[in-house]
Design a protein around this motif. Sequence first.
Motif, PDB file in Angstrom:
ATOM      1  N   TYR A 249       8.384 -22.688  85.004  1.00 57.30           N
ATOM      2  CA  TYR A 249       9.687 -22.255  85.507  1.00 57.30           C
ATOM      3  C   TYR A 249      10.814 -22.930  84.742  1.00 57.30           C
ATOM      4  CZ  TYR A 249       7.894 -19.609  89.394  1.00 57.30           C
ATOM      5  OH  TYR A 249       7.275 -18.663  90.151  1.00 57.30           O
ATOM      6  N   ARG A 253      15.487 -20.346  88.604  1.00 58.21           N
ATOM      7  CA  ARG A 253      14.344 -20.333  89.518  1.00 58.21           C
ATOM      8  C   ARG A 253      13.806 -21.735  89.741  1.00 58.21           C
ATOM      9  NH1 ARG A 253      13.525 -14.984  89.907  1.00 58.21           N
ATOM     10  NH2 ARG A 253      14.429 -13.900  88.143  1.00 58.21           N
ATOM     11  N   TRP A 254      13.793 -22.535  88.694  1.00 54.42           N
ATOM     12  CA  TRP A 254      13.369 -23.930  88.824  1.00 54.42           C
ATOM     13  C   TRP A 254      14.281 -24.660  89.790  1.00 54.42           C
ATOM     14  CZ3 TRP A 254      15.355 -28.775  87.728  1.00 54.42           C
ATOM     15  CH2 TRP A 254      14.417 -29.801  87.655  1.00 54.42           C
TER      16      TRP A 254
END
Lengths: 416, 103, 239
Positions: A249, A253-254
């Motif tokens: 990721y 999103r991370w």
Amino acid sequence: MLLAASSIADMLSTQTTSGWLPVFVAAVVHVALVGAFFGLPAGIFIWAERKISGRIQDRLGPTRVGGRFGWLQSLADGVKLLQKEDLIPAQADAFLFRVSPYIVVVAAFMAFMFLPFSSGLVAVAMDIGLFVALAVLSLEVLGVVLAGYSSGSKWSLFGGMREAAQMVSYEVPLGLTAVIPVVLAGSMNLTDIGNMQAGWASNWFIFHDPFSFLAFFVFFTATLASNKRAPFDLAEAESELVAGFLTEYSGFRWSLFFLAEYAAMFFVSGLATILFLGGWWTGFAPLDNWLASLASSCWQGDYIVRVIGMKVFLTKSAILVCVQIWIRWTLPRLRIDQVMTTCLKYLVPIACFLFIGVVVYPLVLLTVLGRTTLLPGTGPFAEPIGERVPVPVVRQPIETASAVVDGPAAVTTEEH
Amino acid sequence: MDPVGLSGYLTVGAVLFVCGVICMATKRNAVGVLMGVELVLNGANINFVAFSRHTALGLDGQIASLFVIVLAAAEAAVALAIVLNFYNNHLTIDVDRAVELKG
Amino acid sequence: MENLLFLIYAIAACGGAVGVALSQNVVRMAFWLVISLASVSGLFFMLGADFVGATQLLIYVGGTVVLLIFGVMLTTTGPYLAIKTNPAEMIQASVVGVAFLGVVLSTVTAVDWSGNRATLEHAGLVSRPGSYYQQGEGNTSRQIGTALLGVRFDQMEQGAAASDEAAHGHHHDGHTHADHAHGNHAHGAADHHHETISASPRVGSGYLLPFEIVSVHLLVVLIGASYLARAKRRVEQAA
């Protein structure tokens, strides 16, 4: 029920004629408030973690952004992460890869709906608030597992598998110890549980009896594990698994995973505060009494008391989060087999024992001392068990009902 | 009270039930078949709770659905143990490969 | 408002179910199953069954589905396991399924549910089981708990309509006028058109026996599943 913003809705519905508008406005207000409580602590605690870890490792931590102490470091990090490219590996199952961060965030966010920040300051007030909150929080594991699987990388898969095993196992001691305050309070309503601990700090459930004292530590350990915090952060053990399920990721999103992790840290700390550490009460009886009288005097006083309660609650929770950070940077990481052994061979039996102990303790005291508390005193626990338990609200006169439900202690104390 | 009424919930329950049955019939993956069973049980559960709200069934419907949930969890655990055993023997969980007992 | 919420949950539940039936990848099936089951729990909350909804979330979505995904991961040989379904089989199944759906839906729409209920109530066959949802807004956990122990607060043995406004009070309130109420009921019950004697919860075995059976069953399952899952390993070591 679904939008328990009913107080705002009722207030507005007296002024407008439209049916859905007040409900809508109330819902928006609540969503905004819960969103603020979801996002802001995360940012603050990410900064705190960097600062505290820096100090523990004899560094300074962030110093540049936003003045001397690097206050704005979280914001700068966020901006940086947003600008990064959103990579999806060629091996990944793209759909699940995209979706799984949202599952984690939604689970963590939904849990906040059931967390009372002060007496009455809760988005959804339910009789089973604790149960629903734990249920919703347990959905987080799904996002992690799917993320690990869909990344198409063996490190991610290992991380996801470890996470699934760990979280499902640790839910057992977590649930068992969370039930102990429920037994003491006779209610799963988090507001009731919190309000029952007013008065001196000896009224807090952690000091109720030796079993609940130990239960707090079991609960805290289990929350550490279910939040995948060190020393239980096997899902993202960087020395073995690169970064576990987070390996593939990047960018936004991370950062969603991290937002959810820190929000969940704050959430379980808040839960521990309500269940064991007196919730929004100060633990100083004269002050609590004064606050309660102020709250009942007028609605402005009520509001002020609620805000003060929220400050107390946030302070206690923040201290617990700092303890979590402190533990992370102090203890080495366990091996996966040690993690499972800790849970299944130690924590589960201990939790079962503590549960039975809490149930039996007042009965033993009643037999030996003739009262259900060790020290004679006032407060909720000076009353015999059964008296504290509110009977079910039914639409009937309750004459025979309450005698049946409340158990032997209540029957002996009341002459019919 | 409830503008949706009973038949809306019953429709959802029916759709879930039928999807579960299709899933059980077509999937050759043992875990897939299990998921079909879960869907069927959930369709039934919706009906239980809907009837408990809208008819004279009362709280009994909710209790029945609670039992269904608990038993479904137990069933999933046992079935997964069987699936794991099957995988250990056949290195697949394709249910069409379980033909040893065919006469 | 409630229609909108119902629509959202219903579409999500049905869409998830269709997704489970149609997708080939097992883990995607699990994802759609999660969507479907979570929406079903939303429907439970809408139906005033908070406890059932929360149980659904905790046990089904948080427990069973994780178990299923775990099973998938332990039993896959390749990176993305997809056991293909024969299109002809799929078409057959869909035809049968749609036909079956038609049968069920025609049944659902053909029955006049509210009319039936009114008939039953009029005939006195329904003793109005407490109408739990009108006051508690779905706070049914206590009543479910007592029902599992055999005390039915939802089935008062007298017409509930008489005292709709009463008995919101606590324990103590209930006791202060308990004695008066008891006396009244003893006299007033005779001319009540129900054949009940006093306004008390029905006390019997209730769901105590099923509850105990389920708990023993769970223990058996726990032991049996762990035995089944580890039996193979011993054989492998021996071989």
